[in-house]
Design an enzyme around this catalytic site. Structure first.
Site: not given
Length: 477
Positions: A202-203, A233, A328, A373, A375, A397, A471
Site C-alpha cells: 500500500h502507498f 492504494h 478483493n 506496478g 514500488m 490489479h 510507504k
C-alpha cells in the site's frame, strides 16, 4: 506442471484437470509462461472450480501468485441463485483498491525537493504502517452506521471531498446492503484506521505521465504527458482483515450444516442465500464502504498537502479524481443472461465502452482501470475492450509477486533496494524495512499489462512513472 497448460487462444491457457467441473483459464504471454512456477496457485484455481455453483471459467490473471484460498490474481464467478460466497476468495483486505488523481502541474515544476516536501506534508496527515490508527481523533471513532449507509459519500457530505468525486468511484463509493450488525465486536474495535495506508504494497505515490499510448482516450481522462499524478492504494485495513477471519472460521465450522464443505479452509464458503452467506455479504459491504471512505479521506488530505507545499489554490492545481477501482470484492453482476456473484481477488473490474454499469462520464470510453506496478516501477491506466467479457470484465490489479516477502528480505540489502528504485524518493521510517517491496520481488509490469493487451482484452491508455512514494513498513494481509 506446465504440461497441464494447453493454449486455447493468444496468451490464454486452459489448466487441464479431468475431474474439474468447469474450465480453468490462465492468462500468460510467452515470457511469463517461461518463468512460471506457481504450481500452488494453479491448485488453488482448481480447488475453486470444485465449489458448488461455480460458473466457468475460473480465471488466473497475469499477475497470479499464491494467496489465501484463491490466488491473488484470481477471478471466480458463482451462479447467484445456487452458488456460494467465499470469504477467502474475496481476501483479507476487503476492497483493497486504488484511485488516481490527475493534476495540472507540470512535472518540471516538481524539481528540487518538492517531491520530498509533498510526501512529508502527506505523511503528517496520513499515517503509514501496519496497525496505525487515524491521526484525527474524530476519525478513530467514525460513525460506522453512516459509513455502512453511504460509504465515501458520507465524508464527502462532511466536507472531505468534492461533490463530483462520487461519480468517479466504483459503485458511487457505496455498496448496498451493508450492516454493522453483521460484524463482530472484534472487527468493530479495529475500525479506527480511516485515513491510513497501512503497510505491505500500500502507498501514496506521486509521479508523472511518462507516455500517452491512446491519445483520444487520455485527453478524455485528463491525462497529459509530463503532468504529475497521485496514486492512492489502500483498503479496509484491520476491519476487513477481521471480517475475513471471522467468516472464514464461521463458514468452515458450519460447512456440514450448509452442505458446502470446501477442499481447503481458505475457500470456506456458504450458499449465497443462506444466513451465513447473507451476513458475510452485509459485513463485506461494510468493509468495502469503509475502504471507499478511507481512500476518500486520504484524497482530501493529499489535496491539502499540495496546497500547503505549492502555495496555490486547489482549483489551479487540479487534483481531480479520475477513478477509484476496487479489488478483493464480490459483486452481483449480470453476464450474458445470468446473474452471478463475481469474486475478484487481486483483480479489477474493467467495464467496456457502452456497458450500462459505467458512470455516465465514462459510458463512451469504458471506465479507467488502474494497474499499479511495484514500488519504483511503472503503472498503467487501461480500458477494457468489447472482448473483456471473457474474464467477467476483469483485469489484473498489479504486477504480481515473483518472490515471497521473506525471501526478498533475505535476498536484498538496503543498497540493493536503493539501486532498484533508481532515484524514486521514498518517505518511510527506515527504507531497510521495505526490502520485501523491492521492485525485483515483482513481475515486470510492462510484460504483465501487455499480456491482456495482446490478447485483445484491454487497451493501455497511459504509462505512469513514479517520482516519490509514501510507504509504511509491515506486511499487510
Amino acid at each position: 506442471m506446465k504440461e497441464k497448460l494447453k493454449r486455447v487462444a493468444l496468451n490464454c491457457y486452459v489448466y487441464r484437470w479431468e475431474d474439474s467441473p468447469v474450465a480453468i483459464h490462465i492468462y500468460l504471454n510467452e515470457k511469463l509462461l517461461s518463468a512460471f512456477t506457481e504450481t500452488e496457485a494453479l491448485e488453488q484455481l482448481y480447488n475453486a472450480s470444485l465449489l458448488p455453483g461455480v460458473v466457468g471459467p475460473v480465471i488466473g490473471m497475469p499477475d497470479i501468485h499464491t494467496g489465501y484460498g484463491l490466488p491473488i490474481g484470481g477471478v471466480m464467478a458463482a451462479d447467484y441463485e445456487r452458488g456460494v460466497v467465499s470469504a477467502g476468495a474475496v481476501g483479507m483486505d476487503i476492497n483493497c483498491g486504488v484511485r488516481l488523481l490527475t493534476t495540472r502541474i507540470p512535472a518540471a515544476a516538481a524539481g528540487g525537493d518538492i517531491i520530498s516536501r509533498l510526501l512529508a506534508a502527506i505523511a503528517r496527515r496520513v499515517p503509514a504502517g501496519v496497525g496505525c490508527a487515524s491521526r484525527v481523533k474524530e476519525l478513530r471513532r467514525a460513525d460506522l452506521e453512516a459509513v455502512a449507509a453511504d460509504g465515501a459519500g458520507y465524508f464527502i457530505q462532511e466536507g472531505f471531498g468534492r461533490r463530483e468525486d462520487r461519480e468517479r468511484i466504483e459503485d458511487g463509493g457505496c455498496l448496498p446492503g451493508a450492516d454493522v450488525a453483521a460484524v463482530s465486536r472484534a472487527a468493530r474495535e479495529r475500525a479506527d484506521q480511516l485515513a491510513t495506508i497501512g503497510g505491505g504494497n500500500h502507498f501514496v505515490e506521486i509521479g508523472k505521465v511518462a507516455a500517452v499510448l491512446e491519445e483520444d482516450t487520455a485527453v478524455r481522462f485528463g491525462l497529459y504527458k509530463d503532468r504529475l499524478y497521485v496514486l492512492i492504494h489502500t483498503g479496509s485495513r484491520g476491519l476487513g482483515h477481521q471480517i475475513c477471519t471471522d467468516y472464514s472460521n464461521l463458514m468452515w465450522a458450519n460447512a456440514e450444516r450448509n452442505g458446502t464443505r470446501a477442499p481447503v479452509k481458505g475457500l470456506a464458503c456458504a450458499p449465497i442465500h443462506s444466513r451465513d452467506g447473507q451476513n458475510y455479504l452485509k459485513a463485506m459491504a461494510l468493509a468495502a464502504n469503509y475502504a471507499f471512505a478511507n481512500r476518500q479521506l486520504i484524497t482530501h488530505f493529499v489535496r491539502e498537502a499540495f496546497v500547503e507545499v505549492l502555495k496555490k489554490p486547489e482549483e489551479e492545481l487540479g487534483l481531480d479524481l479520475l477513478y477509484d477501482v476496487a479489488h478483493n470484492i464480490a459483486k452481483r453482476e449480470k453476464h450474458g443472461a445470468r446473474w452471478l456473484l463475481v469474486h475478484r481477488k487481486g483483480a479489477t473490474r474493467a467495464l467496456p465502452a457502452g456497458h450500462e454499469g459505467n458512470p455516465r462520464c465514462y459510458l463512451a470510453t469504458g471506465h479507467p482501470a488502474i494497474i499499479p506496478g511495484s514500488m519504483g516501477t511503472a503503472s498503467y491506466v487501461v480500458v477494457g475492450t468489447s472482448a473483456i467479457g471473457k474474464t467477467f470484465c476483469s483485469v489484473n490489479h498489479g504486477a504480481g509477486r515473483v518472490m515471497s516477502r521473506k525471501k526478498a528480505r533475505q535476498e536484498f540489502s538496503r543498497e540493493d533496494l536503493l539501486n532498484q528504485l533508481g532515484g524514486v524518493v521514498v518517505a518511510a521510517r527506515d527504507i531497510k524495512f521495505l526490502k520485501d517491496e523491492a521492485p525485483l520481488a515483482y513481475k515486470d509490469i510492462d510484460v504483465v499489462v501487455a499480456t491482456l493487451a495482446e490478447a485483445g482484452l484491454t487497451r493501455p491508455v497511459v504509462r505512469l512513472q513514479p517520482l516519490g512514494v509514501l510507504k509504511g513498513e509491515g506486511e499487510e494481509a
